[in-house]
Structures are given as structure tokens and as C-alpha cells.
Scaffold this active site. Structure first.
Site, short mmCIF file in Angstrom:
data_model
loop_
_atom_site.label_atom_id
_atom_site.label_comp_id
_atom_site.label_asym_id
_atom_site.label_seq_id
_atom_site.Cartn_x
_atom_site.Cartn_y
_atom_site.Cartn_z
N ASN A 1 37.02 -77.06 60.57
CA ASN A 1 36.67 -78.30 59.88
C ASN A 1 35.76 -79.07 60.81
OD1 ASN A 1 36.70 -81.16 59.13
ND2 ASN A 1 38.33 -80.63 57.70
N THR B 1 45.41 -84.91 64.59
CA THR B 1 44.39 -83.87 64.69
C THR B 1 43.82 -83.45 63.34
OG1 THR B 1 46.16 -82.23 64.64
CG2 THR B 1 45.38 -82.94 66.81
N THR C 1 36.92 -82.91 61.65
CA THR C 1 38.06 -83.10 62.54
C THR C 1 37.82 -82.45 63.90
OG1 THR C 1 39.17 -81.16 61.57
CG2 THR C 1 39.69 -83.32 60.64
N GLY D 1 48.29 -75.01 68.07
CA GLY D 1 48.88 -75.32 66.78
C GLY D 1 48.20 -74.65 65.61
N GLY E 1 41.85 -78.76 70.83
CA GLY E 1 42.42 -80.07 71.13
C GLY E 1 42.27 -80.50 72.57
N GLU E 2 42.12 -79.54 73.49
CA GLU E 2 42.16 -79.89 74.91
C GLU E 2 40.89 -79.59 75.69
OE1 GLU E 2 46.64 -79.39 76.25
OE2 GLU E 2 46.10 -77.88 74.78
N ARG F 1 35.49 -69.79 65.51
CA ARG F 1 35.04 -70.39 64.25
C ARG F 1 35.61 -71.79 64.13
NH1 ARG F 1 36.19 -67.78 58.23
NH2 ARG F 1 34.68 -69.03 57.07
N LYS G 1 39.57 -70.64 67.89
CA LYS G 1 40.21 -70.95 69.17
C LYS G 1 40.64 -72.41 69.15
CE LYS G 1 37.26 -67.68 71.75
NZ LYS G 1 36.28 -67.52 72.85
#
Length: 698
Positions: free
Chosen positions: A587, A462, A590, A503, A660-661, A584, A657
Site C-alpha cells: 500500500n 500502521t 501507508t 506483522g 515499519g523499522e 513489493r 518485506k
């Protein structure tokens, strides 16, 4: 040469990128201490029963074979916190593929040959491995995963559904799915003077350490678990898996380092899967499209080993306003491997069903699907009544429709053709909760002007190292190149698991607090760093335990265009566009990678991926990447991910927030809705493959 500090959110290249592309990043199976032995798992070949005899003499006679561990000679375990880890402790076979022996040899080839030579006999018992919506074993648990109540009701949903002028009553079925990360699960264990060191492919080495301490009766200071580089997990590495216990067992038994890797064909039985679901969604609305009632009932399966209840009805408690609601989870224990976490558990399958039903309602009303969703925006979280800390769904739908050219489409189904291709477009919403777990970090200032941040985060692809460095640099008001980030070892300050899109919020909050405390300490020293440096430590226990007055969720909108071959039934996704509201963005580079990765997984869920349970043999038929079809480059053409600027002051110090999902949530529904628009055929089961679609084509 001095550098201007990059602002938080800059699209910095990931720090470990060069190591990965040059092959110098070392994964769990790439550690080879002197004297290393290799273990190969012998899986059970029956779906239910007991081992009655294991003959190991042929295996032990093979060159290179060191020993064979079985339930008769394996080290005894303490009461493991996860019953999936209690391997080789008794003769029981709870499902096909359960480890019944481990062959340990000097080479991987010898271990595999030894495993083939082990002869096991069984006493079998009747098995049941197929989930149905009316399975007699279904029961209503107290809780679904995540601690959510299994049943929630508001008002009188049944009466409201019966009285609604327009209604939808549809059942959606999803088979099992498997995570299949690029790096299979592996562990390398060694004992040195009573200290256990394990290199493990895991999403959280602190959790693995704690489980090993419990299973083997060890203190935390006697165990180090390292997960420095992890080649994907998608949830399957979020909890310890049997191979790590087997590696530690064998290392203790032999007195030598042992490595156990899970072959891909064994993964379906050993490392979890997304449980199949049968979901009935009923919607009742006025003729203007305002929802009166929402009912979402799901049936799923769990194993005989432990209860795991996919929380697929939970998103219906969040998404749309209605005065009446009923959401129910039921589960049937079967003779199957234990289901587990897979990217966006609950939200991913649940939103497929809910967003497909919303599309069906839009069709029944003759209303634009985007407009229908906007028309049912709630002023507060429907189930809890709490105000949203921020809710950007409407902005995502509006911006996505503009970028996609949504309103240029002809809403009539099966009317747009290009040669032999039927063209259609679909939309679906996305949501995922904002979560934060206890984590601790330290920040150290050295006399040379450099900084070191230490936290046991896990980078599963990630870019966690990079983002944490950016968070620290922003708090320290320094160039991120002056910040070294140490992660991936249980000897570091404890960090939470890389899962639940939590994470960055969990580790990042701890890092921000530690860095901010370090700034204060430096000020107390007049800005002068003593020879030994200065260190500050902070954690998120208080934030994680605090009851939130706000409902906190990320939102998004997916748009898809498909082309369906009218002769073959082949579906191609020509373009996908996602717009997300995730606080916000820390990056941009990524983040876009994470969003697009989730969208690709959703494309696979819609069109290619599926694990078929063989009812006679009790195992999953697709056990390699030749049969479990994930999308390839040819399947992924024009994918775009965008986000709206969302300022949410109620989150964490970064205002972020999890991302990843949410990319996978709703994306399969958007593709399915596009297929319906292209063909006029509504398929309520995934994946949509040519054989399932052809009967509905002219």
C-alpha cells in the site's frame, strides 16, 4: 454499482481513519464498564533495597478510596514468563519506579490522591546505574536478543586491522532512549462469571492473554484480551507491562472492573527503553577503500530483573564484505529499569555506529561515501555465506544519490556557507532482517458475496486492517470493499505480535493462504455459497519453522542536508531523502507513512532525544514530553521516501518485506555525517545539541 478490484499496492486510505479523526475509535482507557474503579501506581522512590513498611491508613481514609494493594495483600501470581510482571509479590525494590503499591478508588483523582497519601519506608542498599565501556560488571552472554550468538569471528580481525594501510578506531556512545507513544499504556480489566476480559494497549493481545493465563493460573478459554485500537507502541507495547497485571489483580481483589493507566512520568521506569550502548568500531581497508577487516564491539546494560542484550553488533555481520570480522556483545547488570524493544532494536543503534565509522573511513581515504559503500558490496551475506534472496542496497544508494543531487556537493568539510549557516550533506545505509512468525487466519465467504477475514493482528497505527483487506481481496479476486477484516482480540485466530517488521508478512501470509484455500473450496461447490457460508483456515507455522537457504533483508539509503548556525550551534535538517528496497510495497500510502515516520524518529535520535540517568537518584531525568524532546512540525521540513521495484520470489506470497523499522535505521547516522560535513567536527555521541557542538565551531 460495481467496483473494479484495486491492485495490490494501491494507495488506499486506511479503513479506520474516520473513526480515529472523529474520536469514535475506542482505546484501552476509553472502556468504562459499570462499577469501574481506577488504580494508581505507587512507585518506589529508592534505586535499590527493600520495603520495610507501608502505611496505608491515611490513603484508605480519603473519600472514594476503595483499597490499597501491596505485597502484603495482593493476589499471589504463578510463575510469570516475564519477571517484570511479578509485581507486588515481595518487598524487593530492584530499581526506582518499581511498583510498591496500587491505590484503587472510585475516581482517577481519588486514586491519585490516595497514592500520594501512602507512606513507604525502605531499607536501601548501594546502587549502580551508570554504564561505562570498562564497567567491571560487564560479561559476555551466550546470546544477544533475537537468539543471535553474542560473539562471531571470521578470520583474524586483529591481525588484519594491524596490517591494514588505512584504519579507523572510534567509539560511539548512545544514551538511553524512550518510546513515548502518543497513547500511554493502559488496561481495563473485568471478571464476569469467572471469565476475564481485558482491554489492553498492546502490540499483541494473544501474547498478553498467554501471560495472564500463566500468571493467574487460567485456561485460554477463560481469558479475552482486546487491543482493537492502539495509539502507537514502537516496541514498548510488544510485551505485557505491569499495569495489565495490576488491573487484573485489583479486579480480582475488589470484584469490580478496574482500569490502570500509566502516567507519562511513570513510563520511563515501567515500560522499557532502548538501552544505552558504548560501541567501538574498527575498520581496516586498503588504500583503494576495500575493507580488509571489520570489528564491532558493544557494551550495554540490562536490569537486575532479567537479561536483555541489545544486538547492536549484528548488522556488521550483514552489511559489508571483508575477509576478517569480529563482532562482540557484552552486558552489565545494573540497578535500572529493564530495557526492552524500541523501534529497530539492535539495527538502529548498531547502524548509527557502523555508518558513522564508514563515513570516517571515507574521509580518511578521500573517497566519496557512496562510492565506498558500493565498493564493499558483498556477493553473499558475509557472516553466514548464504546468498541474499535479494539485496537492493546498491540500487538504493544509486537512486538516492540521483534524486538527492548528491554528486553536486563539494566534498570538502566546512566550506559551504549561506549567511551564518554552515551547510552539509551526509549519507548512510540501512538494513533490517526479514522475519516471519507463526500466525493463523480464517477466511469466510457469505451467500451475499461478502467475505470476512479473521486474524488476531494488531494495528498500532500502521494501517494493518487496510493492507490485510488488500491481501485478501487480491487472493479472492474481489473488490476490497467486499472484505471485512476482524483483528485485535485474542478470541480470534492467534496472530503474532506487531513487531520486528514481521506483522504484515506473518498475518498476511496466513490471510493469503486462507483466502486461497477458500477459493479452492468455493470451486469445489461450483461457486455456490451454501446458506451457512464457507470458511477456510490456514497458518504459517510451517513457514516460520523452515530453515531459510537465503539471507533475507530489507535495505535502504538515507541522505540528509543540514544547516548549522555558526553562532548558536543549532542544527536544522533542511531535507531528508530515503530510498528503500523492501520487496513489493503493498500500500503506497501507508508505506510512505511508515518510512517517513521512521525517518522522523531518526531525526529525533540525532538531534533532540535523550534520557539522562541520574547517578545519585537512579532514575531517568526526562520523564515528560516537556523534557524528552521529540521532533515537532517545525523540525520536520522536506522529507521524501521512495522505493525501488524489487521482485524477490523467495519471501512470502505477497513478495513483501517489513517496512515499519527500516526507516529509522541509519537515518541518525546520515544526519550526524551531514553535521560533520557542515562543520568539520565529528561528534560521536547523540543527540547533537548546541551545547555539544558549539566548542567545535569557529
Amino acid at each position: 454499482m460495481s467496483h473494479t478490484p484495486q491492485p495490490l499496492g494501491a494507495p488506499l486510505v486506511r479503513r479506520e481513519g474516520r473513526e480515529k479523526v472523529t474520536g469514535t475509535a475506542r482505546y484501552a482507557a476509553e472502556h468504562h464498564p459499570p462499577g469501574l474503579l481506577y488504580g494508581w501506581i505507587v512507585p518506589a522512590t529508592v534505586p535499590s533495597g527493600r520495603v520495610t513498611a507501608i502505611r496505608t491508613s491515611r490513603a484508605l481514609a480519603l473519600p472514594g478510596v476503595h483499597t490499597v494493594l501491596t505485597h502484603e495483600n495482593a493476589p499471589r501470581l504463578g510463575q510469570a514468563d516475564d519477571p517484570v510482571l511479578r509485581v507486588l509479590q515481595d518487598a524487593r525494590v530492584p530499581h526506582r519506579g518499581w511498583p510498591v503499591a496500587l491505590v484503587v478508588a472510585g475516581t482517577l483523582e481519588a486514586a491519585r490522591a490516595g497514592a500520594d497519601a501512602v507512606h513507604v519506608t525502605y531499607g536501601t542498599s548501594p546502587h549502580d546505574v551508570v554504564l561505562t565501556g570498562d564497567h567491571p560488571g560487564l560479561y559476555t552472554p551466550e546470546k544477544a536478543n533475537g537468539g543471535y550468538p553474542a560473539v562471531r569471528t571470521r578470520g583474524d580481525a586483529e591481525a588484519a586491522l594491524a596490517a591494514a594501510p588505512v584504519g579507523i578506531d572510534a567509539t560511539y556512545t548512545l544514551g538511553a532512549l524512550h518510546n513515548h507513544p502518543m497513547e500511554p499504556h493502559a488496561s481495563t480489566a473485568r471478571w464476569d462469571d469467572g471469565h476475564l476480559t481485558v482491554h489492553d494497549s498492546s502490540q499483541g493481545s494473544t501474547t498478553v492473554r498467554d501471560s495472564l493465563c500463566q500468571a493467574f493460573g487460567l485456561g485460554e478459554d477463560h481469558v479475552t484480551v482486546v487491543s482493537e485500537h492502539v495509539g502507537g507502541g514502537f516496541g514498548s507495547k510488544g510485551t505485557p507491562r505491569p499495569q495489565v497485571v495490576l488491573a487484573v489483580m485489583a479486579a480480582r481483589h475488589t470484584g469490580r472492573p478496574v482500569q490502570v493507566s500509566v502516567p507519562r512520568r511513570h513510563m520511563a521506569a515501567l515500560v522499557g527503553h532502548r538501552a544505552p550502548t558504548v560501541q567501538r568500531v574498527r575498520l581496516g581497508a586498503d588504500r583503494d577503500g576495500v575493507l580488509r577487516a571489520v570489528s564491532h564491539e558493544i557494551a550495554t546494560h540490562t536490569s537486575r530483573i532479567k537479561e536483555f542484550v541489545e544486538q547492536a553488533a549484528v548488522p556488521a555481520r550483514v552489511m559489508y564484505a571483508s575477509p576478517h570480522s569480529r563482532t562482540v556483545h557484552r552486558v552489565a547488570p545494573l540497578d535500572v529499569p529493564s530495557p526492552s524493544w524500541m523501534r529497530a532494536p539492535g539495527e538502529c543503534p548498531g547502524m548509527y555506529a557502523l555508518e558513522s565509522a564508514m563515513d570516517e573511513l571515507a574521509c580518511a581515504l578521500g573517497t566519496d561515501p557512496v562510492e565506498l559503500r558500493l565498493r564493499n558490496e558483498p556477493v553473499a551475506e558475509p557472516d553466514s555465506g548464504r546468498p541474499f534472496s535479494s539485496r537492493g542496497l546498491a540500487a538504493c544508494l544509486t537512486e538516492g544519490a540521483r534524486r538527492f543531487g548528491w554528486y553536486d556537493r563539494d566534498p570538502r568539510p566546512a566550506v559551504r556557507q549561506e549567511g551564518g549557516q554552515l551547510i552539509g550533506t551526509g549519507v548512510a545505509s540501512a538494513t533490517y532482517p526479514v522475519l516471519l512468525s507463526p500466525s493463523t487466519a480464517s477466511a469466510h465467504a457469505a451467500p451475499d458475496g461478502s467475505y470476512t477475514v479473521r486474524v488476531n493482528a494488531t494495528d498500532i497505527g500502521t494501517g494493518a486492517r487496510t493492507v490485510l483487506a488488500q491481501i485478501a481481496a487480491a487472493a479472492l479476486e474481489t473488490d476490497q470493499e467486499k472484505v471485512t477484516v476482524e483483528i485485535g482480540s485474542s478470541d480470534l485466530p492467534a496472530g503474532s505480535v506487531a513487531g520486528g517488521s514481521s506483522g504484515t508478512a506473518s498475518w498476511g501470509t496466513a490471510v493469503h493462504k486462507a483466502a486461497t484455500a477458500l477459493v479452492r473450496r468455493l470451486a469445489e461447490h461450483g461457486g455456490t455459497v451454501p446458506p451457512g457460508g464457507i470458511t477456510a483456515t490456514a497458518g504459517t507455522e510451517e513457514e516460520a519453522g523452515r530453515e531459510q537457504p537465503y539471507a533475507q533483508h530489507a535495505f535502504g539509503a538515507h541522505f540528509a542536508e543540514v544547516a548549522v548556525d555558526s553562532l548558536t550551534g543549532e542544527v536544522r535538517v533542511r531535507r531528508m531523502l530515503g530510498v528503500f528496497a523492501a520487496g513489493r510495497i503493498l500500500n503506497a500510502r501507508t508505506a510512505r507513512s511508515q518510512f517517513i515516520g521512521g525517518m522522523v524518529m531518526g531525526l529525533g535520535m540525532a538531534l533532540t532525544e535523550g534520557s539522562t540517568m541520574d547517578p545519585g537518584f537512579g532514575d531517568f531525568a526526562e520523564r515528560d514530553l516537556a523534557s524528552y524532546h521529540i521532533p515537532t512540525c517545525a523540525d520536520v521540513t522536506d522529507l521524501e521516501a521512495h522505493w525501488i521495484e524489487e521482485d524477490d520470489p523467495h519471501l512470502n506470497p505477497m513478495g513483501s518485506k517489513g517496512i515499519g523499522e527500516i526507516g529509522i535505521v541509519g537515518s541518525a547516522a546520515a544526519v550526524g555525517n551531514a553535521v560533520r560535513h557542515a562543520t568539520g567536527a565529528r561528534l560521536r555521541s547523540l543527540p547533537i545539541t548546541p551545547d555539544t557542538l558549539l566548542p567545535y565551531l569557529p
